[in-house]
Design an enzyme around this catalytic site. Structure first.
Site, mmCIF file in Angstrom:
data_model
loop_
_atom_site.group_PDB
_atom_site.id
_atom_site.type_symbol
_atom_site.label_atom_id
_atom_site.label_comp_id
_atom_site.label_asym_id
_atom_site.label_seq_id
_atom_site.Cartn_x
_atom_site.Cartn_y
_atom_site.Cartn_z
ATOM 1 N N CYS A 1 -0.597 0.725 7.553
ATOM 2 C CA CYS A 1 -1.102 1.023 6.215
ATOM 3 C C CYS A 1 -2.515 1.594 6.261
ATOM 4 O O CYS A 1 -2.893 2.401 5.406
ATOM 5 C CB CYS A 1 -1.070 -0.232 5.349
ATOM 6 N N GLU B 1 0.826 -1.210 0.000
ATOM 7 C CA GLU B 1 0.000 0.000 0.000
ATOM 8 C C GLU B 1 0.858 1.256 0.000
ATOM 9 O O GLU B 1 0.569 2.228 -0.717
ATOM 10 C CB GLU B 1 -0.922 0.011 1.231
#
Length: 289
Positions: free
Chosen positions: A54, A21
């Site tokens: 994330c 990510e």
């Protein structure tokens, strides 16, 4: 993805960081605002000395939607990542996608079953032999099938053979494909004795649970070792390479599984793929769970 255009791609770096990510968001930059993120695993919800959570990065980027292929079984996340995104006003959902689970099979096996994902490779004649009665086995399959087997080695963190195979064949177990030589896996031997230099000894199949740094284990040699892992129910995937030859009276691919009757035979296997590596064939079976 924004307006059907991919604005960023990412994959987790070797060693676990940076996460996919973070890479994709950095590549997308401002274009991530209002976009949809497709990710194989639920964005993590815990911070680490190696990087931020994330879920926080995604929320700060102003994404509109997140589709995760698989929920993260790590107790530090386990739904908390998606919940944090929803709390930030992002439409977040888990697709529970089989392809995503397959791509993360090693990580999920370690997280859910406390052991590596195990692949058993067998290269046999049509009548199920792995060698002549004398032990001669080079080569049952042809170059194309052997190249594919080396590709499988390159994907594994560790490779295991039985003690008899180690003593008889003295295998090197390296990857002999151009450009992938540095991906040769760690070498393990199933034995109650000592392992030679450069090898790690495991006394029984259950000991694979102690291999904390191994997500993908490939079993490559020895009918007794293969039978031991199968009997213990520790094989997740089976690669069956078959050459169009008949040996008759040769060494069988599997040792005794301890079955008292045919009804005891485990039938929980499904054919996942079939390939042709002329002149040989490969059948890939997955254990149904």
């Amino acid at each position: 993805m924004r307006d059907r255009i991919v604005v960023g791609r990412g994959w987790t770096g070797r060693g676990g960081r940076p996460h996919a990510e973070a890479v994709a968001l950095e590549q997308a930059g401002a274009a991530a605002h209002g976009a949809t993120l497709y990710v194989t695993l639920e964005p993590c919800a815990h911070t680490s000395p190696r990087g931020p959570a994330c879920a926080d990065l995604v929320a700060a980027a102003g994404l509109a939607r997140v589709i995760a292929g698989v929920a993260d079984p790590d107790p530090r996340t386990a739904g908390a990542g998606l919940a944090r995104l929803r709390g930030a006003g992002i439409a977040a959902e888990c697709a529970d996608d089989p392809a995503a689970r397959a791509s993360l099979s090693g990580y999920l096996a370690r997280a859910e079953r406390g052991r590596p994902h195990v692949t058993l490779k067998l290269a046999t004649s049509l009548d199920g032999c792995i060698a002549l009665a004398s032990g001669e086995s080079r080569w049952i399959t042809g170059p194309a099938a052997r190249a594919h087997a080396h590709r499988e080695r390159a994907r594994a963190d560790a490779i295991l053979v039985g003690g008899g195979t180690l003593r008889t064949d003295r295998p090197v177990l390296d990857v002999r494909l151009a450009g992938l030589e540095d991906r040769s896996p760690r070498r393990l031997v199933l034995t109650r004795g000592a392992a030679p230099a450069g090898w790690t000894a495991l006394s029984d199949p259950a000991a694979i649970a102690t291999l904390d740094d191994v997500q993908y284990l490939l079993i490559e040699g020895g009918s007794d070792a293969a039978a031991a892992f199968l009997a213990a129910g520790l094989v997740d995937r089976l690669l069956l390479y078959r050459a169009p030859v008949l040996i008759g009276g040769g060494l069988p691919a599997l040792g005794d599984l301890g079955l008292a009757s045919l009804a005891d035979a485990k039938r929980g296997w499904r054919l996942a793929d079939r390939r042709h590596f002329a002149p040989d064939t490969l059948e890939i079976f997955q254990r149904a769970r």
